[in-house]
Each structure stands twice: as structure tokens, then as C-alpha cells.
Design a protein around this motif. Structure first.
Motif, short mmCIF file in Angstrom:
data_model
loop_
_atom_site.label_atom_id
_atom_site.label_comp_id
_atom_site.label_asym_id
_atom_site.label_seq_id
_atom_site.Cartn_x
_atom_site.Cartn_y
_atom_site.Cartn_z
N ARG A 155 0.71 -1.04 -0.03
CA ARG A 155 -0.13 0.03 -0.05
C ARG A 155 0.92 1.21 0.18
O ARG A 155 1.84 1.26 0.51
CB ARG A 155 -0.76 0.04 1.41
CG ARG A 155 -2.01 1.33 1.01
CD ARG A 155 -2.45 1.45 2.77
NE ARG A 155 -3.71 2.02 2.64
CZ ARG A 155 -4.38 2.88 3.57
NH1 ARG A 155 -3.77 2.73 4.78
NH2 ARG A 155 -5.36 3.49 3.59
N LEU A 157 0.26 5.75 -0.31
CA LEU A 157 -0.79 6.63 -0.30
C LEU A 157 -0.19 8.15 -0.24
O LEU A 157 0.79 8.22 0.41
CB LEU A 157 -1.89 6.50 0.64
CG LEU A 157 -1.68 6.82 2.20
CD1 LEU A 157 -1.89 8.17 2.45
CD2 LEU A 157 -2.86 5.81 2.88
N ARG A 159 -2.05 11.99 0.40
CA ARG A 159 -2.73 13.01 0.39
C ARG A 159 -2.37 14.43 0.61
O ARG A 159 -1.64 14.50 1.69
CB ARG A 159 -3.70 12.24 1.58
CG ARG A 159 -4.44 11.20 1.61
CD ARG A 159 -5.28 10.84 2.72
NE ARG A 159 -5.86 9.27 2.59
CZ ARG A 159 -6.12 8.39 3.50
NH1 ARG A 159 -6.10 9.29 4.78
NH2 ARG A 159 -6.57 7.34 3.55
N ALA A 219 -8.51 8.89 -5.60
CA ALA A 219 -8.31 7.89 -6.48
C ALA A 219 -7.78 6.48 -5.72
O ALA A 219 -7.10 6.71 -4.77
CB ALA A 219 -7.46 8.10 -7.56
N VAL A 220 -8.36 5.32 -5.98
CA VAL A 220 -7.69 4.20 -5.59
C VAL A 220 -7.12 3.31 -6.72
O VAL A 220 -8.24 3.07 -7.60
CB VAL A 220 -8.78 3.34 -4.75
CG1 VAL A 220 -8.23 2.04 -4.26
CG2 VAL A 220 -8.97 4.18 -3.63
N THR A 232 -1.92 -1.50 -3.60
CA THR A 232 -3.03 -0.46 -3.61
C THR A 232 -2.37 0.88 -3.54
O THR A 232 -1.45 1.21 -2.86
CB THR A 232 -3.89 -0.68 -2.51
OG1 THR A 232 -4.69 -1.78 -2.47
CG2 THR A 232 -5.04 0.57 -2.72
N GLU A 234 -3.19 5.01 -3.41
CA GLU A 234 -4.52 5.87 -2.92
C GLU A 234 -4.29 7.32 -2.89
O GLU A 234 -3.03 7.53 -2.31
CB GLU A 234 -5.03 5.35 -1.56
CG GLU A 234 -6.13 6.05 -1.08
CD GLU A 234 -6.44 5.52 0.20
OE1 GLU A 234 -6.08 6.60 1.03
OE2 GLU A 234 -6.70 4.35 0.80
N ALA A 235 -4.88 8.17 -3.42
CA ALA A 235 -4.77 9.71 -3.34
C ALA A 235 -5.97 10.40 -3.10
O ALA A 235 -7.04 9.94 -3.56
CB ALA A 235 -3.91 10.02 -4.58
N ASN A 236 -5.66 11.50 -2.49
CA ASN A 236 -6.78 12.41 -2.24
C ASN A 236 -6.40 13.98 -2.19
O ASN A 236 -5.04 14.13 -1.57
CB ASN A 236 -7.59 12.25 -1.08
CG ASN A 236 -8.71 13.03 -0.54
OD1 ASN A 236 -8.34 14.07 0.07
ND2 ASN A 236 -10.08 12.58 -0.99
N ASP A 244 -0.20 13.50 4.03
CA ASP A 244 -0.27 12.31 4.34
C ASP A 244 0.42 11.27 3.41
O ASP A 244 -0.06 11.35 2.29
CB ASP A 244 -1.53 12.12 4.95
CG ASP A 244 -1.93 10.77 5.53
OD1 ASP A 244 -0.95 9.80 5.78
OD2 ASP A 244 -2.84 10.32 5.80
N ARG A 246 1.99 7.63 3.42
CA ARG A 246 2.35 6.20 4.27
C ARG A 246 2.66 4.99 3.24
O ARG A 246 2.06 5.17 2.12
CB ARG A 246 1.21 6.08 5.28
CG ARG A 246 1.00 6.70 6.72
CD ARG A 246 0.12 6.38 7.25
NE ARG A 246 -1.27 7.30 6.64
CZ ARG A 246 -2.73 6.62 6.75
NH1 ARG A 246 -2.86 5.72 7.58
NH2 ARG A 246 -3.57 7.27 6.21
N GLU A 248 3.26 0.59 3.17
CA GLU A 248 2.98 -0.75 3.94
C GLU A 248 3.44 -1.69 2.82
O GLU A 248 2.87 -2.07 1.73
CB GLU A 248 1.64 -0.66 4.38
CG GLU A 248 1.29 -2.28 5.08
CD GLU A 248 -0.13 -2.31 5.70
OE1 GLU A 248 -0.64 -1.36 6.34
OE2 GLU A 248 -0.93 -3.23 5.71
N MET A 258 5.46 2.28 7.10
CA MET A 258 6.00 3.64 7.02
C MET A 258 5.18 4.72 7.16
O MET A 258 4.19 4.27 6.51
CB MET A 258 6.94 3.59 5.74
CG MET A 258 7.87 2.58 5.62
SD MET A 258 7.56 1.87 3.91
CE MET A 258 6.75 0.42 4.44
N GLY A 259 5.45 5.94 7.52
CA GLY A 259 4.82 7.00 7.70
C GLY A 259 4.23 7.34 9.18
O GLY A 259 3.40 6.51 9.46
#
Lengths: 341, 341, 341, 341
Positions: A155, A157, A159, A219-220, A232, A234-236, A244, A246, A248, A258-259
């Protein structure tokens, strides 16, 4: 580094927010380098930053900077759409190149940029800052060392803290400029594997009015890698609590995460509960990583080593981003074209 | 509860691992209830548990237990494939029903189970334990209270500590029995919204030899909800560090995270770094939630209140799971059929 | 800072471990300053560091550096016993002074150093680094802002990662050189209050053979402040997990805790449990604080502002340390003499 | 435990806050035991609790409960000043005894209580709940196993959430009833060692008006153990963020920390920063420990094993508390009399 080492003279192209930050970093925190010139076509922009940082050479035309024989290497922090052409021009001018992400917007552009740097035998590094964040770097080395076995689930991400000016945002910016970080991070945390398939679910939830214009803010992405791992990204664009980032990675022998969002190690215990501050901006959260990536670049320029975040890495992340656009448009999973040119 | 309150007499159907755990919980930790009977067709299984827990009535045929007039309510912890028929029989026998998840394997079964309970006017609760875990419960209430604005991104994951006997596992177990928890959790953390579309990426990475037999051990599901939120559900059957259940809900005004792997609040600082122990089993990690859900059930039986984890909730989660199977088989996103029957 | 600002030319006195670190910081990370000279009586020591950092002026006699008209300010990182005399000489030579803690070993020395800086009207800053660590600084501001009410209980601790060469350690080093940090930190976290009484329990537990020589390696000090607050300061010279600096302040309206041992935000979840790396050295743990304190010093030199960690602060902490020595020798609580000269 | 095991019939003496809590625990969560009688001299108190818990036998005179032949063991949760005499009476009546801390107020009382239990050959357990909290228990076992080498520095603290009725508080309550927990915890975390010296700094900071009456609400105690370790025990009666219990043991090979204030594993990330809830009451924070200590007691009653928190442990902690009173009164360190009777 002894006193006889040559000082690497850096030229900065682009004096906007990120350019100013890279310029400050280059001017202040990179032993063995100096910021010697700044170029920006916006009137006064380069001059203002130059004054602030004590830089003598100021250009409005980046090409002039590229022709300046006193410059050894350039930092490209111009708008993303111009990156690839600037990389190519810089390489042809014999300058080593540090280019903010994304290095290119199309795979063809990316190929030409990579080829130009190869032909000119200049270093080409891309601004994938997480490769230089201590926790992500250590995680990468842990995975390489086999500490968590074979990666199975990942994962990453991103944000951003606040959406600004969606009207002016280029199309597909969430894939090409934001998630491009995560695509690179996932490759970095799953070393040696390449993405083979993506499927996207994305929307405009923060600023729905801009969805028609191709502006997505949430988006995912699910990615299958050629070693079987499923990731995965992921962004926003509007995390009210701050920037943010992170990661995994879960494998057959364990997991790494991490993060941290904490601004520092102060914790408050009050009548209303436990409270702590968060980091707000990317340049706060990843400050040490930004310094480390420029140090790495200068070291590569000096030694001739190939940068850790290479043009090929930029191309591989871009291939995933392009596949995401296609997946979004078609509403189904699509294959990622061979990531190596 | 005063001394005059009627003691709710529980009958347990299924004395395997989870049945034994529920039996122990019912016998020891539920004020106002007692475990009065146990049924299990496996020879000796019910008797052994009954002896351990001091329960007098032992049956090999669950139907006998259902006909026992001394029993007010049943706890169904039999194999998943028999759940729906047991719920129906129990309802017809006038018993309130707590059924381990999944309540049913097909939507038709689910509809019949819900109808049976409605017809008989008996309480029907499903074992969605995370609704009773303090952090998930508080998160749900926070979202309802608007503390994080409108949900935009969600995540729920379940990782079992160790794969056992894939050969004996029913088909699609990862969707129907594991991720069913996450599907419910995501609905719980996005209250009032329903899933409209799913897309699946899944594989057999731990035990690839069983993939041909329809056994998947690793899955990532992306779900679009009717309020725009996009959710990820993730499962894997072999987390060597122990049972792993986490949740995250990100909205327009903030984020909530749930789930800790720490066994307790002891931290060790040693020459090799920082070290802490993890929880190993679901019955350790979620022990308090298991107790709370049975307390809630007994309270609902007593008061006639509708359980928080209802037959309709079970059906809605099942609708997502069934859509996942279809998405996996077709290799593309599929719509979730209307979640309310 | 514009290009016309005068660059502050720093001279470093002492090129040992801390001197080298301050020199590197001064040379690399302090905008508006440069490291222009280094002095160290140990043969070759100053020259070696000067070569590494590209510094042209090298002296073996600190007095020569003090007489160098090209130097605006000095950083004193010589052995603690020589600090006060160097401060006095530097002030008389008209140089602003940053002095590593402790600024002095006796209160008389401290008074003379403060007077010398006042007479010469030069800035005098002491190396109380925690005042510049983000969490401690924010905690201080929180207390000033009344967020935790009136302080009632405080704690500050320092644990060095490894005892080296107790035979060469000056007497009472644990109070005068280690706990001096904690005494200052406690004053910083209890702003406006002064210590009135101390009681000490201390021992040589790591290297008991040196106890006869007045070498203590483990100490707990309890301090009563004039606002009623009771504080604990604690030190030990061998924390195998790495350098450990933490603080806590508890008041009538809440508590603040500071200090994390984690090296970065990577956490490992393995079959043996949860694992993370720790920081090892003060120069890792407090790196940003070391940079911030030098930046502050240079800013004070430029603007004429009084440094946050002043000679008077050094004297107040020293008064506590001296009272600790007396308390240890007498085996009973002793009063702290008026902390302000 | 099989169905043939004898159910241990417990009698509760004292139906105040802690007594009610222990009564609830005994009635609901202790397999193999039942709460069979309650005694409390306050009119209606015992009857009210008995009604709530479904207990048939109610007494106003504890002596009547002690004479009840249907009772196997008693739980003493009466006012602290009556504990020792109740222990003695219970032992003489042949009942096993679980006594809330402190078991006694004077060392002579403690000796007589221990002797009475020994003479009657009944189990005697004291309510040192932290020995049964998972993190403290695991830390104890880690120290015994040598994981952190030889203890050198320890810390234990108790902060109650809210001061109530200082006017009604017995003298020296902070040492005899609150810190007594910490004194036992420190012995537990430094196994085999005994306290040899204490020095106290204490005050009335929350309710200064009561200081004249011998009521202290804030205290820091430093304790030297016979293995050289130096410990700090700290208490305060008004932690607005909730009940606070923490421990730390630092040794030659590492450190262990215990205690978390978090109510659960939910974390909120909001525009104002990171936020989490805290536990408020001892009966929340230590709920599992309270259950575990009663389970242990019932098991000891059944098997004849000596309880982990014994009368001798109570005496040793009391010896420290009494020395603290003396140290406070004399304003200097005092020796702890031989802790073993």
C-alpha cells in the motif's frame, strides 16, 4: 570531501513553490555544491529568489541557463508538461539533470529523455523523494534483505493537505503528478518486480464541479505485479489534518509500515483526551528526504554513479500512470505495457 | 438488571473452535444468561465442551436442541454452509438466533433466513464482531456525529495468522467468510451508504497449488459506495506476526484509524532496538468484542430490541461478497445488486 | 535574509567530537554564517577538521583565534573546565560567544563569564540544545500559554548510550555535564520558577570501581521549585538501546510528554513481534536542535537579541548542579542558593 | 476445570465503590466461584448491591458474614483502617482472604495479619492489581529472565483522576493507600531486591488548605534498593486526563516501559491535529487486572498455592510507606526497616 573537490555548480530552472524549496536546499544544505544560477520565465520570479539566496546569475529563458558554461548540473522544477523537453535540452547541453517528478507525460517523451541523457552520458535523477526518506529507504533494504519474505500485499498513499485551483490543474494530474510517487514507491518496496495490470476507481469528491473537465481528486488504484504481489495506491487532494504519506508492505514473513503524521514527539494529555500536532506540508514532512535526494544527485554528478531514482524508474512509474488513465476511461482493468524501454 | 430478570437460556450449536469460544463466553461472561445446552454432530464434541463448561444438556442433532423448550435462544457456530438452514429452523422453533458470520452463502438463503426470523418475531443477530470492538464502535459514532465530514476513502483489512488446511476450505472462503467482516465494517464506517460496484484482484500466493480448486488466499477488493466513497477491503490468510484487523475512514473533515497489533502496553528497548509483542489470535485481539456482542444479543432477546448486526446487514455484506466472486471470475468491475431485499 | 546581510564569520575553539559536529553544522547548515577559523591545541586536530570542512584559518592556540579580526563570533567546544575562561577571553576580545554546556564549573566563574559578556556587550549563548528541540520548545510554549495549568510534577532524563573512559572523566561529571541539561530543561518546562531545594540519590552501578574516585554513573535528583512543583532529573551513562532524552510536565490542567527513541517511522511486524530501530547518538537524536541553536545564535549576533539559552540560564542550572554535589556529599536535602546572580 | 470442581463461595465485606466493583467481578467473571454473601455496616448498602447482583445473603455486621459456614473465602473492601483486623478475624474464622490494599496501616498490624493467616493455613492475597496487569506481569517475567540485565533505575507512578473529599481523607493517605501500589510495583519490577532507603518530597498542591491537616496530594519518593537500583515513585490526586498508571525499569541491558493512557486503538486526525480518548477510571484502565487477580485468588483457594501478592509483599510495601512518612516528617532520607518479618 576534501577542499580540493570540485564544487558542483547547480542551475535551477523554475522558481515556483517547489523550485524555491529546491533552490533553498541547494543553496544551504548541500555540501560540495552551490546554487549558481536561476531561470524562470515569469517576470521577476527568478530575480526575487536569486536575491533571497544570494545567487548572481538570473535568466528568464531556461535555454540561456542551459548554455551557461559555469553550470555543471540543473535542477528542473518547471511545470510538469515541460519537464521532458527540458531534460532533453539539458542533456544535449551536457548538464547533469535532476528533474522533479514526473519526468515526462508520455512514454515516448520518457524514452527520448532517457535516450538523451544516455547519449550525453550525463546523470539523470528524478524527484522520487520517498526513496530518500529514511523509513522508506530502510524498508526497501529490509525487503531486499528478505526480512519480510516475498511481498504479497502493498500500500502506498499520498494525500495533499489542500486542493488549490482545480480549474488550472492539468488533466489526469492525480495519476501523472500525485500517484506517480506511489507507483514508484510500490516498485521500490517490491524490488525487482514490475506492474502488469492496473484497475482504477476514481472520482471528483472534493470538487465535483470539475469532474467533467477530467479533474479527479480521489483515486484508488489496484496493481498486480509480476511476482504476484497486489498493491493499492491511493490519493486525495484534501487531507485537513496535513500532508499524509504512508506505505505498507506485507510479505510471507512479516510486514513493514512507514509514515507518521506527527509533527514532533510532543504529546498532550488534556481533559479532552490525548492531542498531538501533525505535519502540514510535504516540505515539512519530507524535508530530510528532499535534502538527501539533492545530496545523492550531487554525489552522482561527482562520482559518475547512476542515480537511485533513474529515468527508467520514472518511465516505469509513468507506464503505470498511463495505464490508470486508460483503466479509468474504459472502466475496467488494463495491462501495463512493458515497463522497461 | 434486578434479581427478578429472567435468565436467558442459551443453546450452542457447534462445538468447534469458535463454538467452544462462544460457549465459554456465554457460560462465563454474560450476566443474565446461562449456557444450557450444546449440540454438535461430531461424536463426543458437544459432550466434551459440556463437561468443561458444566452444561447438562447435550445433543448430537441440532434439531433436538431447537426443540428443547428450556432453550430461549441459540448461538449458531456450525460450518458456514449450514448457517442459513439452522437460522430458519431455529426461528421456526421460536428461538432467538445469534449466528456466526456468514449468515448465508446465497442471497436467496439470506432472504429466507431474514423472512423466517421476521415471521417468527425472534431476534436475529449476526457475528460481525467489529461492530462491538470499542475503537470501531466509537469510529462509527464519530462518523455519524459528523466528526470527519463525508467519508471519501475507507479501508478495512483482515489477515489471519496462519493458513490451515486449504484442501478442506470451501470455495470462495476468502470472500464469503473472511472479507465478509470487512464488507460489513466498511458499511458500518460509512453509515447509510450502500456498495454499488466492486472490482477484485485476488490470488493464491501462500498456497498456489490450491488456486485451481478455487482457493484464494490473498485478495484486494475496491468498492464504490452510493455516496461516492471508495473503499478497499484486503485479506490474507498468513500474517506471521498474528491476527491483524485494521480500519481507516477518511473524510472531508478528517480521518479515523482503528486497530493495533500490540498485545499489551509493554515496550522493550534493547540493544537490537525497540520490541513489543503482538496479539496472535482473533479470540485474543477481539476478546472484548466477542463478549460485547453476546451481551448485546442477550439484551436484545430480553428487551425485544433489534440487534445492531442484523440479518439485513448480513445480506448486504453477502451481496458484496457475491459480486466479488463474479468480479473475480469475469476479471472486471461488477455492480452490487440492491443490498436491501 | 537578503544578499546584503553581513555574513557572520564563526571561529570554532575545540575540534573534538562535539567541536567537529558544531563545525560541520556551522559550515554546512547555517545560512548567513560561515566557519572561518578553527583552533585546537591538540597537534593536527584543527588542521584535519579544517581540511575536511574547507576552512582556511587554523590555530593551535585559541587565543590567536580570539585575536583574529576576521572572526565575529566563536563557538566554544573545548573541555568543560576551560569554558568559563574562554568565554571571558572571547568577550574581552569582542567576540560573540556560543559556549557548549556547562558554561562554568563554579558559580564564581559563571558570574565572571556573565559579567564579561555584559561588559563587552556581546551575545552569550549556552548549548542547552533541548530548548531548540521542537517538542521541548513547543512544550515550553504550551506551558507559558497555560495549556496544562500550573506545573506540579516534572521529569527530565538523559541517558548516554555508552560509558567511555571513566578514568579520564572529571569529578562530578554526571551533575556538571550531563544533568546540567536536565536542570535547564526543568527550568524551561517550569517557566518563571526557580529551584529551591535538591536531594540526590546517586551511585556507580555501571563502573563501581570508579566510585572511590568520585565518579558516579547513575543519579536521580529530586528538585523542589519555588512554585511548589516537584521535579525529577535522572541520568545514566549506558543505555544500550541508544541516546535517551525525555521530558514530562504534569500540571493542574494536563500533561505534556516529550521524547521518542525511534530512529524513524518504520515499524516491523515479524514472527517475533513488533520491532523498530532507535537513535544511537545525541547528534542523531538532537541533530535538528543542534542546527536550530546555531541558527538562533547567528540570528542573535546579527540582531543583537539576547539568546534564549543565556549565561544566566547556565548559572541557574549550575547552581542546581552544585547543590546536588553538596546533597550527595552530605546525604541529605540541601537548599539551592539564589539562582540569579 | 471440570463440573465436579467445588464452586468457591465468596463473601464480600464492603459495598462501596471498590467493593461494588469487586462484587460485580466476582459475580460475573470468575469461573468456579460465586458471590454468595455481602456485608456492609452502612444501612442498605449491602442490600442494594446484593439485589443488583442477585446475591441472597446480606449482612450489616461483617462478623456475621465471617461466621457464615456457607462462605469459603472473603473479599475485604472495607475502609483501609479496618483491613488488618478483618484479615485477622477472617483467618481465625477459617476463611481464605483477599484484602484490598493496604492490608495494614502499621507494621505490627501487618505482622499479626500475616501470622493469623499462617496459623489458620488460609490463603492471604492483597489487592496489588498491577501484578496482574499484562504489561507489568510480562515486564516482571522479562526482568526475571534477564532480558534487561540488572535493574539500575525504576519508575512507578499513580495519578488519580480527581481529588474527592480531602477533608475526609485519612492522614498520609498518599503513602499508605496510593503509593503503596507503586512501592509494590517497584519491588515486583526489581525482583529479589528490597528497599533500603527512601527520601521524600511531597506537598499539597491541589488542595493546599488541607496541608496543615497532614493531607498531601503530590509526592515524589526516591528509593534505594539493596541491589543498587534507584527508583522513583510518584503520585498526584488530580490528573484531568484520567487515571494514569505507568512503570519503567531500566537495566544494564535495556529498558521496559509499561502503561498506556489510551482508551482504545482509535486515533482521530483532524484539522486541529491528532486526537485520542483516554481511560478515566482505575476500574477501566485495570479492568482485566482486577478480573485476573480474583481469578488467581480463587485458583489459590482451590489449589492451596500461595498467592502472588502475599501478606509479606503487603508488609514490605508498607515498610516503605512508613519510612516515607518518617522521611517527610524529618525532611531527610531514612532507612527502610528490614522488609521481611
Amino acid at each position: 570531501m576534501g577542499t580540493t573537490s570540485k564544487i558542483i555548480r547547480l542551475g535551477l530552472i523554475g522558481a515556483g513553490r517547489m523550485g524555491s524549496f529546491h533552490g533553498l536546499t541547494a543553496a544551504r544544505h548541500i555540501p560540495g555544491a552551490c546554487l549558481a544560477a536561476i531561470a524562470d520565465p515569469t517576470p521577476g520570479q527568478a530575480a526575487r529568489l536569486a536575491a533571497e539566496l544570494g545567487v548572481a546569475r538570473v535568466y528568464t529563458d531556461p535555454q540561456q541557463l542551459l548554455e551557461d558554461p559555469e553550470i555543471d548540473a540543473v535542477l528542473i522544477a518547471a511545470p510538469a508538461r515541460s519537464h521532458a523537453e527540458l531534460v532533453i535540452s539539458a542533456a544535449r547541453a551536457g548538464k547533469a539533470v535532476f528533474c522533479e517528478k514526473p519526468m515526462a507525460i508520455t512514454l515516448d517523451e520518457a524514452d527520448r529523455a532517457i535516450a538523451a541523457a544516455a547519449d550525453a552520458q550525463v546523470a539523470l535523477q528524478v524527484g522520487f523523494n520517498r526513496r530518500f526518506a529514511k523509513s522508506f529507504r530502510t524498508a526497501h533494504l529490509d525487503v531486499v534483505a528478505g526480512r519480510i519474505g516475498t511481498p504479497q500485499l502493498l500500500r502506498s498513499l499520498t494525500r495533499d493537505p489542500a486542493l488549490n485551483n482545480p480549474a488550472a490543474s492539468p488533466q489526469w494530474v492525480i495519476f501523472l503528478e500525485t500517484l506517480i510517487h506511489d507507483f514508484d514507491t510500490l516498485r521500490y518496496l517490491n524490488p525487482g518486480a514490475e506492474a502488469v495490470q492496473v484497475q482504477v476507481m476514481a472520482d471528483a469528491l472534493i470538487a465535483p464541479a470539475y469532474k467533467d473537465k477530467g479533474f479527479l481528486d480521489t483515486a484508488v488504484v489496484t496493481i498486480r505485479f509480476d511476482n504476484g504481489a497486489i498493491a493499492t495506491a491511493e490519493a486525495n487532494f484534501q487531507a485537513v489534518y496535513g500532508y499524509d504519506v504512508r506505505g505498507e508492505v506485507f510479505g510471507s514473513a512479516g510486514m513493514l509500515t512507514m509514515g507518521s503524521l506527527n509533527d514532533c514527539d510532543l504529546v498532550r494529555y488534556l481533559a479532552g483526551g490525548i492531542q498531538a500536532d501533525t505535519q502540514r506540508m510535504d516540505t515539512d514532512l519530507l524535508r530530510d528526504a528532499y535534502i538527501a535526494e539533492l545530496n545523492h544527485f550531487v554525489e552522482c554528478v561527482r562520482t559518475g554513479a547512476k542515480p537511485l531514482a533513474s529515468g527508467e524508474d520514472a518511465r516505469a512509474a509513468l507506464a503505470i500512470a498511463r495505464a490508470c488513465i486508460e483503466s479509468f476511461q474504459q472502466g475496467k482493468p488494463v495491462a501495463v505495457p512493458g515497463a522497461r524501454s
